[in-house]
Design a protein around this motif. Structure first.
Motif, short mmCIF file in Angstrom:
data_model
loop_
_atom_site.label_atom_id
_atom_site.label_comp_id
_atom_site.label_asym_id
_atom_site.label_seq_id
_atom_site.Cartn_x
_atom_site.Cartn_y
_atom_site.Cartn_z
N UNK A 1 0.84 -1.19 0.00
CA UNK A 1 0.00 0.00 0.00
C UNK A 1 0.88 1.24 0.00
N UNK A 2 0.38 2.30 -0.64
CA UNK A 2 1.15 3.52 -0.82
C UNK A 2 1.27 4.30 0.49
N UNK A 3 2.49 4.75 0.77
CA UNK A 3 2.70 5.63 1.93
C UNK A 3 2.54 7.07 1.47
N UNK A 4 1.45 7.70 1.91
CA UNK A 4 1.18 9.08 1.52
C UNK A 4 0.96 9.96 2.74
N UNK B 1 -4.83 -1.17 -4.82
CA UNK B 1 -4.92 0.27 -4.67
C UNK B 1 -4.98 0.63 -3.20
N UNK B 2 -4.62 1.88 -2.93
CA UNK B 2 -4.66 2.42 -1.58
C UNK B 2 -5.74 3.49 -1.55
N UNK C 1 7.22 5.37 -5.42
CA UNK C 1 7.85 6.31 -4.50
C UNK C 1 6.83 6.78 -3.47
N UNK C 2 7.34 7.45 -2.44
CA UNK C 2 6.45 8.08 -1.47
C UNK C 2 5.59 9.13 -2.14
N UNK C 3 4.40 9.36 -1.57
CA UNK C 3 3.48 10.35 -2.12
C UNK C 3 3.52 11.60 -1.26
N UNK C 4 3.66 12.75 -1.89
CA UNK C 4 3.57 14.01 -1.17
C UNK C 4 2.12 14.46 -1.08
N UNK C 5 1.28 13.60 -0.55
CA UNK C 5 -0.16 13.83 -0.51
C UNK C 5 -0.85 13.06 -1.62
N UNK C 6 -1.92 12.38 -1.26
CA UNK C 6 -2.69 11.63 -2.25
C UNK C 6 -4.13 12.10 -2.29
N UNK C 7 -4.86 11.86 -1.20
CA UNK C 7 -6.24 12.33 -1.02
C UNK C 7 -7.18 11.83 -2.11
#
Length: 755
Positions: free
Chosen positions: A69-72, A145-146, A432-438
């Motif tokens: 899962x994505x780290x955001x 998906x996250x 990559x890490x997410x700088x915000x997803x929302x």
């Protein structure tokens, strides 16, 4: 150019799930497939040994754990390793995170399982069977998906089972090596012990032998035995995000990379009438000008556009701004915000609707009772994540490589394969890490654009970056919504009947068409979630919705439909309390007699909030979303026309809190995010164009505006529920209800503005 393709089995299955609710034919009666063993090899160091599809152990006792899962910012790189480390009996500090291969065992079953509009109080066979069937569909399709605040909820059992199974293999290996019964082998902190003989061995020394064993069956731990789960743990990514070594999508730097800046049609549905590449090709560093309009052809809200590729992003952006482009306004040049809401009002005046929930007898119950009516509205909203939309892509030798921050790896891989006309197996994704997803990074538009551009760049990697103006003006927006409520009160001030009829676009339909290529239709529960499934015990209810097609691209926004529907519902509850002459908290409490968890959350928030100081008022809201119950008390003052929120007390029941630190952080984040929208968030359209361009006219909360947030976590032994989104919905109504106490003005539209 994209051409028609035959519908795949994957798309057929997903379409059937979305429209019919489940696919229970043939394999549908078979047991669910396992989620422990992957077909693809784990991407771990050569000397590490994989014990299943989730964990590998190296000779030095380093444990690599797959986190799919994505780290955001929500903390899954801490919470999910805690689950596996708990059952494996290893220190959290010894754990390393490994990227997830493209494999179906990492699919998100919880999102699809809960995608149909069942009421939380429904306990019948139909609900259980349908959700079971949908989980099987999700496992079959393998969509990773996250979103939907589902990461811990979905992997609560699989990751613990993976840890326990791996520990069972290690115990079996030690048992064989030491010639003792498995029951005599004890595990702790990455070591195995035979206490009576004094023998011990590290996990790393036995990993290779363990991989050949049949696991000794180790039961999952009971909550009283947890040493990690339920205890506050520091974030594992705190250091790298503090010292600048964290790598986000925009930080990708493959060798030979060039940059692309965009010009997209200024109107929704606009097209390119002509380009003069010569106007910029002589500028420093410029390499090419590429029309990528065909990459998203036929998709709702797809923007025609052109990219300028250059050696640096500054050169690319300067050339893109100077590029001579003629635009054709397209079929929606007259589109406006007023027109959108006029269309929603006209839809509510008609007869077309889908009824999501109905019980009791509205007509008979309402005879002779006092009738209260109100209309609420919510605007389009942009995501405005801090990291601008970006994607780095390389198309070379029949292969595609992506460097990307994404919430939906399986979706973007499929989109990249389609645009590049390659097999999905030939797409290599570096997450990559997410700088915000929302919810914004659930989309694949940036991937389609980047791959279409990279196809024309002779094998060079290309990093495509949207400007902030691109981001705000070409988002996939939270839908605008209009809701009409009607309720009746008896002589004692008890709510007898409750009706809601709402209208908005159906973002689920657009998402399915845009990202999955599906002809989606039918009910979209996001349109009325939070209203049809509320916990208040009102005997006679009817909740309906009218889906209105719109050319405006719609997408998932943090807490999705709950974000506006909680404002509608909790504001109207407050109106009913005022009309009945009752305290808003007392009215809510009287309607929660059969929902003790909701009642306990409400009481916890109100008790902690206490009495407001002079000149301030408390507003209350209670809402359940993504399985969690949140009550908030907002302490508000009003100076002139300025609404100031000083303090928010937030109580939550999210089941077992895996990491209380992360829960508190998410509640704080949610309050700030929700307040930004409540006090200033609004996207408006005129002459087919989005009018907002940047943070100057699409403001987010500044530090001096941020309130103190106090979080209360109600203890629970229930399985974990969502945390990333449930704190957003109650903020706006809590503030609006406090403003009413202070001013007597009932604010029924977002953002909140005093007359």
């Amino acid at each position: 150019m994209l051409g028609p393709k035959k519908i795949s089995r994957r798309r057929f299955l997903l379409s059937g799930a979305g429209v019919a609710g489940a696919l229970l034919v043939g394999w549908g009666v078979a047991p669910p497939r396992q989620r422990l063993k992957a077909q693809a090899a784990l991407p771990v160091a050569r000397d590490a040994v994989a014990l299943n599809g989730w964990v590998a152990i190296a000779p030095d006792n380093t444990v690599s754990i797959v986190v799919p899962r994505a780290e955001m910012g929500q903390g899954v790189h801490t919470a999910l390793p805690m689950l596996l480390a708990e059952e494996l009996d290893v220190p959290l500090a010894a754990v390393r995170i490994a990227p997830a291969p493209q494999d179906k065992i990492y699919a998100n079953l919880a999102v699809m399982r809960e995608n149909l509009p069942f009421h939380p109080d429904d306990t019948g066979y139909t609900k259980a069977a349908t959700q079971w069937g949908l989980a099987k569909v999700a496992r079959e399709l393998g969509i990773n998906l996250t979103g939907g605040s589902s990461s811990v909820k979905d992997l609560w059992l699989p990751m613990r089972e993976a840890g326990a199974t791996a520990r069972g293999l290690l115990i079996a290996a030690a048992s064989r090596a030491w010639k003792v019964a498995p029951e005599q082998v004890r595990s702790a902190d990455g070591w195995l012990y035979h206490d009576s003989s004094g023998r011990k061995a590290s996990y790393g020394s036995l990993a290779a032998a363990a991989a050949q064993e049949t696991p000794y069956e180790v039961p999952l731990k009971e909550p009283h035995a947890f040493r990690l789960i339920g205890r506050a743990q520091p974030r594992r990514d705190a250091r790298i995000k503090s010292d600048g070594t964290a790598r986000f999508g925009i930080d990708a730097r493959p060798e030979g990379m060039v940059y692309a800046a965009l010009r997209m049609a200024p109107t929704i549905g606009g097209t390119i009438a002509g380009i003069n590449p010569a106007s910029v090709l002589a500028m420093p560093g410029v390499l090419s000008v590429i029309d990528f309009s065909g990459a998203l052809r036929g998709q709702t809200g797809a923007q025609a556009g052109v990219a300028v590729v250059a050696r640096t992003f500054w050169q690319a952006s300067q050339a893109a701004a100077a590029l001579a482009v003629r635009w054709e306004a397209g079929p929606h040049a007259a589109l406006s915000t007023q027109g959108l809401f006029d269309g929603l009002a006209a839809a509510l005046d008609g007869d077309d609707e889908h009824v999501y929930h109905s019980r009791g007898d509205l007509e008979q119950a309402g005879t002779g009772a006092r009738v209260i009516r109100a209309e609420y509205r919510a605007p389009l909203l942009a995501h405005a994540a801090m990291e601008p939309v970006n994607c780095t892509a390389q198309v070379s030798g029949g292969k595609v490589r992506l460097w990307l921050s994404t919430q939906a790896p399986s979706i973007v891989v499929a989109i990249a394969a389609q645009v590049a006309d390659v097999d999905p197996a030939d797409v290599e994704l570096h997450e990559h890490l997410l700088g915000g997803g929302f919810g914004r990074r659930l989309e694949g538009d940036m991937v389609a654009q980047a791959v279409a551009i990279a196809r024309e760049c002779q094998g060079r990697p290309v990093q495509m970056i949207w400007s902030r103006e691109d981001d705000v003006m070409h988002d996939v927006y939270r839908p605008a919504a209009l809701a009409r409520f009607q309720a009746t009160l008896d002589a004692a001030g008890t709510i007898l009947t409750w009706q809601c009829r709402a209208a908005s676009g159906a973002l689920g339909h657009q998402f399915a068409r845009r990202n999955l290529g599906l002809p989606a239709g039918g009910p979209d529960k996001s349109t009325v979630e939070g209203v049809y499934d509320m916990q208040y015990e009102i005997p006679h209810q009817r909740i309906a919705h009218v889906a209105v097609d719109t050319p405006v691209p719609l997408g998932n926004w943090r807490s999705v439909g709950h974000s506006q529907n909680a404002f509608f519902k909790e504001s109207f509850i407050d109106e009913m309390a005022h009309a009945a002459g009752k305290d808003p908290v007392a009215l809510r409490r009287a309607m929660l007699l059969e929902h003790p968890r909701d009642l306990a959350v409400l009481d916890a928030a109100v008790k902690r909030a206490g009495t407001p100081p002079p000149g301030r008022a408390h507003g209350v809201a209670l809402h359940q979303s993504f399985g969690s119950i949140v009550a908030q008390v907002a302490e508000v003052s009003v100076e002139g026309k300025e609404i100031r929120v000083h303090r928010v007390v937030c109580a939550i029941d999210c089941g077992l809190a895996v990491n209380p630190n992360l829960v508190a952080q998410q509640m704080e984040s949610s309050v700030i995010f929700g307040l930004s929208a409540a006090l200033g968030g609004e996207i408006t359209i005129e002459d087919g164009k989005v009018e907002q361009t940047n943070f100057g006219d699409y403001p987010v909360l500044r530090m001096h505006q941020a309130p103190i947030v106090e979080t209360i976590i109600n203890l629970s032994t229930e399985p974990p529920e969502g945390v990333g989104e449930p704190g957003v919905p109650p903020v706006a109504p809590a503030v609006a209800n406090a403003v009413f106490k202070l001013t007597g003005q009932r604010l029924r539209s977002l953002p909140l503005r005093l007359a």
